[in-house]
Motif scaffolding. Structure first.
Motif, PDB file in Angstrom:
ATOM      1  N   MET A   1     -17.865 -19.396 -13.492  1.00  0.00           N
ATOM      2  CA  MET A   1     -18.303 -18.107 -14.008  1.00  0.00           C
ATOM      3  C   MET A   1     -19.723 -17.835 -13.543  1.00  0.00           C
ATOM      4  O   MET A   1     -20.499 -18.757 -13.321  1.00  0.00           O
ATOM      5  CB  MET A   1     -18.258 -18.083 -15.527  1.00  0.00           C
ATOM      6  N   LYS A   2     -20.002 -16.581 -13.434  1.00  0.00           N
ATOM      7  CA  LYS A   2     -21.313 -16.135 -12.997  1.00  0.00           C
ATOM      8  C   LYS A   2     -22.148 -15.751 -14.223  1.00  0.00           C
ATOM      9  O   LYS A   2     -21.657 -15.069 -15.120  1.00  0.00           O
ATOM     10  CB  LYS A   2     -21.130 -14.919 -12.090  1.00  0.00           C
ATOM     11  N   ARG A   3     -23.372 -16.196 -14.255  1.00  0.00           N
ATOM     12  CA  ARG A   3     -24.258 -15.881 -15.375  1.00  0.00           C
ATOM     13  C   ARG A   3     -24.517 -14.379 -15.424  1.00  0.00           C
ATOM     14  O   ARG A   3     -24.830 -13.750 -14.406  1.00  0.00           O
ATOM     15  CB  ARG A   3     -25.575 -16.636 -15.212  1.00  0.00           C
ATOM     16  N   TYR A   4     -24.387 -13.807 -16.609  1.00  0.00           N
ATOM     17  CA  TYR A   4     -24.670 -12.387 -16.814  1.00  0.00           C
ATOM     18  C   TYR A   4     -26.177 -12.188 -16.805  1.00  0.00           C
ATOM     19  O   TYR A   4     -26.908 -12.905 -17.506  1.00  0.00           O
ATOM     20  CB  TYR A   4     -24.043 -11.937 -18.139  1.00  0.00           C
ATOM     21  N   ARG A   5     -26.666 -11.226 -16.045  1.00  0.00           N
ATOM     22  CA  ARG A   5     -28.111 -11.045 -15.886  1.00  0.00           C
ATOM     23  C   ARG A   5     -28.818 -10.554 -17.142  1.00  0.00           C
ATOM     24  O   ARG A   5     -30.001 -10.798 -17.313  1.00  0.00           O
ATOM     25  CB  ARG A   5     -28.408 -10.098 -14.728  1.00  0.00           C
ATOM     26  N   ASN A   6     -28.131  -9.841 -18.012  1.00  0.00           N
ATOM     27  CA  ASN A   6     -28.690  -9.435 -19.305  1.00  0.00           C
ATOM     28  C   ASN A   6     -30.057  -8.764 -19.156  1.00  0.00           C
ATOM     29  O   ASN A   6     -31.068  -9.228 -19.695  1.00  0.00           O
ATOM     30  CB  ASN A   6     -28.768 -10.660 -20.228  1.00  0.00           C
ATOM     31  N   LEU A   7     -30.105  -7.680 -18.440  1.00  0.00           N
ATOM     32  CA  LEU A   7     -31.360  -7.003 -18.131  1.00  0.00           C
ATOM     33  C   LEU A   7     -32.090  -6.454 -19.347  1.00  0.00           C
ATOM     34  O   LEU A   7     -33.306  -6.344 -19.321  1.00  0.00           O
ATOM     35  CB  LEU A   7     -31.126  -5.892 -17.104  1.00  0.00           C
ATOM     36  N   ASP A   8     -31.354  -6.129 -20.407  1.00  0.00           N
ATOM     37  CA  ASP A   8     -32.050  -5.637 -21.598  1.00  0.00           C
ATOM     38  C   ASP A   8     -32.486  -6.776 -22.518  1.00  0.00           C
ATOM     39  O   ASP A   8     -33.202  -6.569 -23.487  1.00  0.00           O
ATOM     40  CB  ASP A   8     -31.225  -4.603 -22.355  1.00  0.00           C
ATOM     41  N   GLY A   9     -32.056  -8.002 -22.211  1.00  0.00           N
ATOM     42  CA  GLY A   9     -32.490  -9.177 -22.960  1.00  0.00           C
ATOM     43  C   GLY A   9     -31.866  -9.353 -24.324  1.00  0.00           C
ATOM     44  O   GLY A   9     -32.261 -10.228 -25.091  1.00  0.00           O
ATOM     45  N   ASN A  10     -30.858  -8.556 -24.638  1.00  0.00           N
ATOM     46  CA  ASN A  10     -30.300  -8.585 -25.991  1.00  0.00           C
ATOM     47  C   ASN A  10     -28.778  -8.541 -25.983  1.00  0.00           C
ATOM     48  O   ASN A  10     -28.178  -8.034 -26.918  1.00  0.00           O
ATOM     49  CB  ASN A  10     -30.868  -7.388 -26.770  1.00  0.00           C
TER      50      ASN A  10
END
Length: 74
Positions: A1-10
């Motif tokens: 699986m690829k790590r989700y970048r989670n740009l909003d941090g939440n």
């Protein structure tokens, strides 16, 4: 699986894996769900794939539009 970048941090999403006609999403609680064209609908799967690649909005989309429309829990 690829790590989700989670740009909003939440985000509640930790990682994802996608291919032709499916996306698998691992949430931060460790649970993984598979969404498919056949069960969830092609448009939703495509939208989730785009959001996953962008790293923004995936958990919100799942919550609003496809919460229980998964093909299977892994």
């Amino acid at each position: 699986m690829k790590r989700y970048r989670n740009l909003d941090g939440n985000s509640g999403v930790a990682a994802y894996e996608s291919g032709d006609g499916f996306i698998r999403i691992r949430f931060v609680n460790g649970e993984t769900y598979e969404y498919t064209d056949e069960v969830t609908g092609r448009a939703h799967v495509v939208n989730m794939q785009k959001l996953a690649q962008a790293g923004l909005g995936l958990a919100t989309y799942v919550s609003r539009f496809v919460h229980d429309a998964y093909a299977r829990k892994l």
